[in-house]
Design an enzyme around this catalytic site. Structure first.
Site, PDB file in Angstrom:
ATOM      1  N   HIS A  13      -7.328  -5.557  -1.069  1.00 48.88           N
ATOM      2  CA  HIS A  13      -6.144  -4.849  -0.594  1.00 48.88           C
ATOM      3  C   HIS A  13      -5.335  -5.677   0.405  1.00 48.88           C
ATOM      4  CE1 HIS A  13      -3.893  -1.137  -0.492  1.00 48.88           C
ATOM      5  NE2 HIS A  13      -3.926  -1.093   0.817  1.00 48.88           N
ATOM      6  N   SER A  15       0.845  -1.186   0.000  1.00 50.47           N
ATOM      7  CA  SER A  15       0.000   0.000   0.000  1.00 50.47           C
ATOM      8  C   SER A  15       0.890   1.249   0.000  1.00 50.47           C
ATOM      9  CB  SER A  15      -0.942  -0.035   1.206  1.00 50.47           C
ATOM     10  OG  SER A  15      -1.952   0.923   1.093  1.00 50.47           O
TER      11      SER A  15
END
Length: 693
Positions: free
Chosen positions: A656, A538
Site C-alpha cells: 500500500h 488510498s
C-alpha cells in the site's frame, strides 16, 4: 413480486477482457448495478489483461522518449534526504527511526546523550530494500525492544525481540502481528500484544507472551468472545504507570471507541467506558490513580478529562483542559506536567499545562508544520517529538519540561529552500463552508493562470493532512510549479464535526470540497484546467476517481495511487469491512444509493472525453486490492471518447506504500512526473496521442 433485497444477475458480454465469459447486472435493494469488468477480480481472469496493460504503459512511456536525466537525478537526490520519525523515550534513552542517503529503509537507532547507535537495519536482511521495519515498542527500562518486520510492503509483521545493550536477538518470532500493539510487563519478563488468527484480516486479539515461550503457549487475554466485539473492532493495548492496570482500547470504526481495563493482580476485566457513549477516547494515561484521556464526548473539538475508575460515569468526570477553538490532537504526561498538541487548521501547536490544567504555556516551534510522534515519561523531564513542514525534513526535537526550551536531537541534511513560499489560505466550498488549503510555490509567482499546479487531498477517516516534507512536492515547486493541499471535510483538521461532514452519506461533500479547491486555484489565477494536475492515494485515490467522473473539465491529468474505485463491492475484499463505518455498505438498503451515486467505477459514462489517468497499484497491497484500479481503468478505457492516455501499472513487490524502499519510490515518482509533465506540456518530451482501446 421478488423482494428488492434479492440479487438479479444478468449475463452480459465482457468487452476487452481476455478469458472472461460474462459480466453482471445486479438488482441491489431496487438499484440496477452494472459490473461489466467483474472478470478482473481474480488473478486468472485478470492475468492476460494486466499483461496487455503493462505492455501498453511501457509503449506509452517509450514513445515519450528517453527519461529526463535531470528529473531522475533530482528526484533521486531529494529522496536521499530522508527523515527522523517514530520517537520514543525510556529512562532517558531515546529511540527513533532514521533514513538518509542511499538507505532503502529506515533504521532503528538508540541515542544515549550524544551517542547514536544502530539497532535494527532492514538492509542486513535484504539489501534490495524489500524488508521493512513496521513498528517497534521499547520496554520500560529501554533495555529490550519488540519490533515487527515484513516483506514486499505487505505489512504482515513478524514480531522479534532485541537486547539493546549488546544487539542480542532473542528467540521470539511471532507471526500475524500486523500493526502490532505491545504493552511490556513492568519486570520485562514478557508483554501483552495483539495478533490475528492465522490467515485472518479481522478478529484482532490480545495475548500475553512470556519471553522464551512458544507463541502457541501464549495466554489468550481479550477478543470477540471475551469483550463481545465485532470482528472488525480494532484493539490496542497500553500499560498504566506502575503496571498494575492494562488499558485495552477498542475502536469501533473511526467515530466511536470504548475503553477496557484489566487489573493484572486479580485478572478483573472491566469495560470502563462504553461505545454507547458515542465518543472517541485516546492518549490514555493513569495519573495518581485517575484515568486521564482525550475525548470528544460532548466536545467535538476534544477535551482532556480525569476519570475515577470507581465512578466512570460522564457526569463524574473532571475536565482538565476544556474544549477550545482548535481541536486537541494528542497528549503526553511527562515530568509532572501535561504536554498537549492542538491542530490550528492542521498546523501543530504545543502547549504545556500543570496536572490540574492551569498555567498554560505555548512552546515556540519552527515554521508552519506538524508534530508527528511524541513521547515522554511521567518521572522524566524530557519530551521528545518529531516535527516536519513542507520545507523541513522530519526532525527529532527534545523539550526540557522545566525550561520549556527546545533543541534539535537528531536530523538529516536539509535541502536549500530559499526563495520558496508556504501559505495557508481559506476558500469557499459549494455550500459556503470555508475550507483550509496550503499552497507552496516560488517567490514572485505571477497569478496569470499559466502555472503548472499539482493539487492533492485525502478527506477521510478522521485523518488530518498536516504540513509535511515531501521530496515530490519539493521537486515540483523547484521546477516552477505550484503545490497545493486541500484540508477537506472528512479529516480531523477541525474536529469531529469536520470528520462527520465527510463520512457515510456526507461523503459527497469531500468531493465537492476538492472540486471547489480546483475552482479556487483557477479563479484566483494560480492555474487553468490545461495546467492542473491532481493526485491522491488510498482514500485519496477514491477522491481521484470521483474527480475523473464528476469534474473532468477542471483538470488535465490525474494520478491515482492504490485507490478504491468500486464502492459497491469494496467491503468484500479483506480487510475493507473495517471501513464500513466510514463509507457505508451496499449490503444495506439505506446506503447503497449514495454509494452508487459516487462510486467512480459505476459513474463512468460512455462518450465522455476523460482526462489523462495513471492508475498505480501493487500486488502485495494488503489494504486496498489492486482489483479496484484494474476495473476502473478498464471502464475508463472502454468508455472514453478522447485521446488522453488512460494507463494501468502494478508493482509486483510492493504494498500500500508503507515499507516501500527508497529506490522503488523514486521509480514511481519518475513515472508519475513523466506522465504529468507530458500532459501539461512540460519536460523533455510531450505525449503523443494514444488510443485507449
Amino acid at each position: 413480486m421478488r423482494p428488492h433485497n434479492l440479487p438479479l444477475l444478468l449475463a452480459l458480454a465482457v468487452p476487452g477482457v481476455a478469458g472472461a465469459e460474462a459480466a453482471l447486472v445486479e438488482d441491489l435493494h431496487g438499484h440496477r448495478v452494472e459490473d461489466p469488468y467483474r472478470a478482473l477480480e481474480t488473478d486468472e481472469g485478470a492475468a492476460s489483461w494486466i499483461a496487455q496493460q503493462e505492455a501498453k504503459a511501457g509503449a506509452y512511456f517509450e514513445r515519450l522518449g528517453a527519461e529526463d536525466a535531470a528529473m531522475s537525478r533530482r528526484l533521486d537526490e531529494l529522496s536521499r534526504i530522508g527523515g527522523v520519525t517514530g520517537l520514543s523515550i525510556k529512562r532517558g534513552r531515546t529511540f527513533y527511526v532514521k533514513r538518509t542517503g542511499d538507505q532503502e529503509q529506515g533504521i532503528l537507532y538508540a541515542r544515549d546523550g550524544s551517542k547514536e547507535r544502530k539497532l535494527v537495519d532492514p538492509a542486513a536482511l535484504d539489501a534490495s530494500g524489500k524488508v521493512a521495519l513496521d513498528w517497534y515498542h521499547p520496554s520500560p527500562s529501554g533495555k529490550l525492544i519488540a519490533y515487527g518486520l515484513s516483506r514486499d510492503g505487505s505489512e504482515e509483521s513478524v514480531l522479534h525481540v532485541l537486547r539493546v545493550e549488546d544487539d542480542g536477538a532473542l528467540s521470539e518470532a511471532i507471526p500475524n502481528t500486523r500493526h502490532g500493539s505491545v504493552a511490556w510487563l513492568p519486570d520485562e519478563s514478557g508483554f501483552y500484544y495483539t495478533r490475528y488468527p492465522e490467515g485472518d484480516r479481522y478478529n484482532r486479539q490480545v495475548f500475553l507472551h512470556r519471553l522464551g515461550d512458544e507463541p502457541s503457549k501464549d495466554s489468550y487475554v481479550f477478543g470477540a468472545d471475551v469483550g463481545g466485539l465485532a470482528r472488525t473492532d480494532w484493539i490496542d493495548v497500553s500499560m498504566g504507570d506502575g503496571g498494575a492496570l492494562l488499558f485495552i482500547q477498542v475502536s469501533k470504526g473511526w467515530s466511536v471507541s470504548e475503553l477496557w481495563t484489566l487489573e493484572r493482580a486479580s485478572g478483573k476485566l472491566t469495560k470502563l467506558l462504553s461505545a454507547e457513549l458515542g465518543a472517541l477516547f485516546g492518549s490514555t494515561r493513569l495519573i495518581d490513580g485517575k484515568v486521564v484521556l482525550i475525548t470528544n464526548h460532548q466536545a467535538p473539538r476534544n477535551k482532556l478529562v480525569s476519570i475515577d475508575p470507581a465512578n466512570p460515569a460522564p457526569e463524574a468526570w473532571r475536565t482538565i483542559v476544556p474544549e477550545g477553538e482548535w481541536p486537541i490532537d494528542s497528549m503526553e504526561h511527562v515530568g509532572g506536567k501535561l504536554a498537549v498538541v492542538r491542530l490550528v487548521k492542521a498546523v501543530s501547536r504545543l502547549e504545556l499545562y500543570e496536572l490540574d490544567g492551569k498555567g498554560q504555556r505555548i512552546v515556540e516551534l519552527p515554521e508552519i508544520g506538524s508534530i508527528g510522534s511524541i513521547d515522554g515519561e511521567a518521572k522524566g523531564q524530557k519530551l521528545v517529538f518529531s516535527y516536519t513542514s513542507f520545507l523541513l525534513p522530519t526532525t527529532a526535537f527534545e523539550l526540557d519540561m522545566k525550561s520549556a526550551k527546545v533543541r534539535e536531537l537528531a536530523k538529516v541534511p536539509a535541502p536549500k529552500t530559499a526563495g520558496l513560499v508556504v501559505k495557508q489560505i481559506d476558500y469557499p466550498s459549494y455550500d459556503g463552508t470555508w475550507v483550509p488549503m496550503f499552497v507552496v510555490h516560488k517567490e514572485g509567482l505571477e497569478l496569470d493562470g499559466t502555472n503548472p499546479t499539482l493539487l492533492t487531498g485525502y478527506g477521510g477517516f478522521n485523518i488530518s493532512y498536516d504540513p509535511r516534507f515531501s521530496p515530490t512536492a519539493l521537486y515540483w515547486v523547484e521546477q516552477g510549479g505550484v503545490f497545493a493541499v486541500a484540508n477537506l471535510r472528512g479529516g480531523s483538521e477541525l474536529g469531529e464535526a469536520w470528520h462527520d461532514a465527510g463520512k457515510l452519506g456526507n461523503k459527497h461533500q469531500v468531493f465537492r470540497d476538492f472540486e471547489y479547491a480546483m475552482r479556487h486555484l483557477i479563479r484566483a489565477g494560480y492555474t487553468r484546467p490545461e495546467k492542473l494536475a491532481i493526485t491522491g492515494g488510498s482514500n485519496g485515490g477514491l477522491l481521484m476517481g470521483a474527480m475523473m467522473t464528476q469534474a473532468p473539465e477542471l483538470f488535465r491529468v490525474s494520478v491515482g495511487k492504490v485507490g478504491l474505485y468500486d464502492m459497491i463491492r469494496y467491503q468484500k475484499f479483506p480487510p475493507a469491512e473495517l471501513w464500513v463505518d466510514e463509507y457505508g455498505s451496499a449490503d444495506e438498503a439505506d446506503q447503497v444509493g449514495y454509494l452508487l451515486g459516487y462510486s467512480p467505477y459505476h459513474q463512468v459514462i460512455p462518450g465522455v472525453a476523460y482526462p489523462a489517468f495513471l492508475g498505480l497499484t501493487a500486488k502485495a497491497d494488503t489494504r486496498v486490492t489492486w482489483v479496484h484500479t484494474a476495473k476502473f481503468v478498464a471502464a475508463l478505457q472502454g468508455a472514453t471518447a478522447g485521446q488522453a492516455p488512460i494507463l494501468f501499472h502494478m508493482e509486483q513487490q510492493a504494498g500500500h506504500g508503507q515499507g516501500k524502499g527508497r529506490s522503488d519510490r523514486v521509480k514511481e515518482d519518475v513515472m508519475m512526473f513523466r506522465f504529468i509533465q507530458a500532459q501539461l506540456g512540460q519536460g523533455q518530451a510531450k505525449a503523443k496521442s494514444a488510443a485507449n482501446r
